[in-house]
Design a protein around this motif. Sequence first.
Motif, PDB file in Angstrom:
ATOM      1  N   GLY A 101       0.806  -1.221   0.000  1.00 52.28           N
ATOM      2  CA  GLY A 101       0.000   0.000   0.000  1.00 52.28           C
ATOM      3  C   GLY A 101       0.829   1.256   0.000  1.00 52.28           C
ATOM      4  N   ALA A 104      -0.973   2.635  -4.129  1.00 49.59           N
ATOM      5  CA  ALA A 104      -2.059   3.613  -3.987  1.00 49.59           C
ATOM      6  C   ALA A 104      -2.454   4.201  -5.343  1.00 49.59           C
ATOM      7  CB  ALA A 104      -1.636   4.718  -3.029  1.00 49.59           C
ATOM      8  N   GLU A 119      -1.626  -4.599   2.839  1.00 51.39           N
ATOM      9  CA  GLU A 119      -0.440  -3.875   3.297  1.00 51.39           C
ATOM     10  C   GLU A 119       0.050  -4.451   4.626  1.00 51.39           C
ATOM     11  OE1 GLU A 119       2.622  -1.832   4.346  1.00 51.39           O
ATOM     12  OE2 GLU A 119       1.777  -1.479   2.347  1.00 51.39           O
ATOM     13  N   ARG A 129      -0.762   0.874   8.287  1.00 50.10           N
ATOM     14  CA  ARG A 129      -1.538   1.784   7.454  1.00 50.10           C
ATOM     15  C   ARG A 129      -0.909   1.894   6.068  1.00 50.10           C
ATOM     16  NH1 ARG A 129       1.117   6.963   8.045  1.00 50.10           N
ATOM     17  NH2 ARG A 129       2.659   6.910   9.708  1.00 50.10           N
ATOM     18  N   ILE A 130      -1.706   2.300   5.090  1.00 47.52           N
ATOM     19  CA  ILE A 130      -1.162   2.539   3.765  1.00 47.52           C
ATOM     20  C   ILE A 130      -0.335   3.825   3.791  1.00 47.52           C
ATOM     21  CG2 ILE A 130      -3.013   1.284   2.619  1.00 47.52           C
ATOM     22  CD1 ILE A 130      -4.256   3.983   1.871  1.00 47.52           C
ATOM     23  N   SER A 187      -2.295   9.281   5.472  1.00 47.71           N
ATOM     24  CA  SER A 187      -2.673   7.876   5.302  1.00 47.71           C
ATOM     25  C   SER A 187      -4.138   7.657   5.629  1.00 47.71           C
ATOM     26  CB  SER A 187      -1.796   6.990   6.197  1.00 47.71           C
ATOM     27  OG  SER A 187      -0.433   7.147   5.893  1.00 47.71           O
ATOM     28  N   GLN A 188      -4.584   8.237   6.725  1.00 42.91           N
ATOM     29  CA  GLN A 188      -5.978   8.061   7.137  1.00 42.91           C
ATOM     30  C   GLN A 188      -6.936   8.652   6.116  1.00 42.91           C
ATOM     31  OE1 GLN A 188      -5.729   9.993  10.959  1.00 42.91           O
ATOM     32  NE2 GLN A 188      -5.131   8.117  12.043  1.00 42.91           N
ATOM     33  N   SER A 235      -7.005   6.487   2.916  1.00 43.86           N
ATOM     34  CA  SER A 235      -7.678   5.221   3.188  1.00 43.86           C
ATOM     35  C   SER A 235      -9.193   5.409   3.180  1.00 43.86           C
ATOM     36  CB  SER A 235      -7.227   4.670   4.548  1.00 43.86           C
ATOM     37  OG  SER A 235      -7.816   3.415   4.791  1.00 43.86           O
ATOM     38  N   LYS A 241     -11.704   3.702   0.388  1.00 39.64           N
ATOM     39  CA  LYS A 241     -12.778   2.827   0.855  1.00 39.64           C
ATOM     40  C   LYS A 241     -14.138   3.341   0.370  1.00 39.64           C
ATOM     41  CE  LYS A 241     -10.388   1.079   4.959  1.00 39.64           C
ATOM     42  NZ  LYS A 241     -10.317   1.105   6.450  1.00 39.64           N
ATOM     43  N   VAL A 288      -9.275  -2.196   1.817  1.00 43.05           N
ATOM     44  CA  VAL A 288      -7.937  -1.944   2.345  1.00 43.05           C
ATOM     45  C   VAL A 288      -7.713  -2.808   3.576  1.00 43.05           C
ATOM     46  CG1 VAL A 288      -6.355  -0.227   3.277  1.00 43.05           C
ATOM     47  CG2 VAL A 288      -7.980   0.431   1.484  1.00 43.05           C
ATOM     48  N   HIS A 289      -6.720  -3.693   3.504  1.00 38.74           N
ATOM     49  CA  HIS A 289      -6.351  -4.551   4.637  1.00 38.74           C
ATOM     50  C   HIS A 289      -4.952  -4.154   5.098  1.00 38.74           C
ATOM     51  CE1 HIS A 289      -9.726  -7.375   3.952  1.00 38.74           C
ATOM     52  NE2 HIS A 289      -9.510  -7.118   2.670  1.00 38.74           N
ATOM     53  N   SER A 290      -4.832  -3.649   6.319  1.00 37.17           N
ATOM     54  CA  SER A 290      -3.523  -3.268   6.862  1.00 37.17           C
ATOM     55  C   SER A 290      -3.102  -4.264   7.938  1.00 37.17           C
ATOM     56  CB  SER A 290      -3.574  -1.848   7.434  1.00 37.17           C
ATOM     57  OG  SER A 290      -4.608  -1.736   8.389  1.00 37.17           O
TER      58      SER A 290
END
Length: 468
Positions: A180, A185, A202, A206-207, A216-217, A220, A224, A230-232
């Motif tokens: 990620g 991205a 990822e 976090r990505i 990042s937040q 994400s 979404k 997104v899987h961190s």
Amino acid sequence: MEKKYDLAVIGGGPAGYEAAIRAARLGFSVALIEARNMGGTCLNRGCIPTKAILHSSGLYREAKEFGEIGLAADGLSFDFGAILRRKNQVVAELRAGIEKLLKANGVGCFEGRGFLESAERITVTGSSGTQELRADRILLATGCAPSVPPIPGAELPGVVTSDGLLELDALPRRLVIIGGGVIGAEFATAFSDLGCEVTIVEAMPRILPTMDREISQSLSMILKKRGVRVHSSAKVEQIAGDSPLVCRFTEKETENRAEADLVLIAVGRKPATNDLFTEGLGIKTEKGFILTDGHHETSLPGVFAVGDVTGGIQLAHAASAQGIEAVEYMAQGTEPARPRAIPSCVYTSPEIACAGLCADEAKQEGIEVTVGKALTASLGKSVIERNERGFVKLVFEKQSGALIGAQLVCERATDLIAGLVQAIDRRATARELAGVIRPHPTFSEAVTEAAEDALGGAIHAMPRVRRA
């Protein structure tokens, strides 16, 4: 009679070809050796083709929402093959321009793989055979290549790196992206815009893990919202199957899986130093990256190295700057510039750009800071263009008041960051930045607002609550 050059450059990417042109203009006779296409990874397999696809996919996503701004696009569709052909046309046009510049500046171009036999001798092996070149100085600018970790199934058909993804002939219905970071991205943005079901896996919490946490937040949440899964904190265990492929991963101690028609591995890049020089030459490396001194010279006198092959920040503009610094030192003894802020950009939608330190990094270095922040959603330009959530954040050293970092998530962020890089280098203060008269309506107004916020309150932000 064999010709001896003042400088031979191995690698025709941004670092190599720009260094070659600068050296030629400084009076050097220059040979430039490139094994593939002039322009290197950035032009042929990286920055440019990726952004060409992003441009098309972004326009398609916007066109689907035309009704909300009074426009109509009945029967809207896209031709993925045509998108790829245009990408190739953009690359070819820019490559031709570079080749013309090299010729106009008298740079001798050699097609083939360069191998350093000694500090003055290079063997070039290409489709027409092998030849030997001699030079007083040599510059290594071979860059990096995609790295593939030892994941079981990584060799299966349908599992590709960014190089392979850019050569697709059909759009996959489902795409799993392992990694990620910036590459992951950007491809997630482009392919989800075109209707592909995208899943990011990822390993980090976090990505975009190397950037400001708020960046990042925000990204994400935006991804979404557009349907990207997104899987961190997720470790890939295996890729199996054929149609579909199945990516199995462990997410926070829970086994999970994602089906895909294509799996992209985008977990980083490795230095392109295989078959580059004889081990006995004594060129020191660390984890494969070539070590250099403050003048970009390797441990072998007369041999220099710049760009991604030396590690550090792997960005085209940073590599170009290093290449020019190296040849100016060779020709004029010019000392490389003091450490400068280097911008990092992500061409998602909205764009992301940052330079210098974020607040968390400053804290880790023991620097007390003042942070000014402006949300871009209320800007006139943002409302007109219906832009999503975004912000401009400026980090000032509290003691001196100097700008030491900037983080942007907004449209045109990759253009706005240039002025902030200059401000960081010049140690501009919040008052100086707030005092600049910026045009209205533009996204640049957020810089004024963020600087004003650092000074105690922006004009277009609600007053801060005063405690009794």
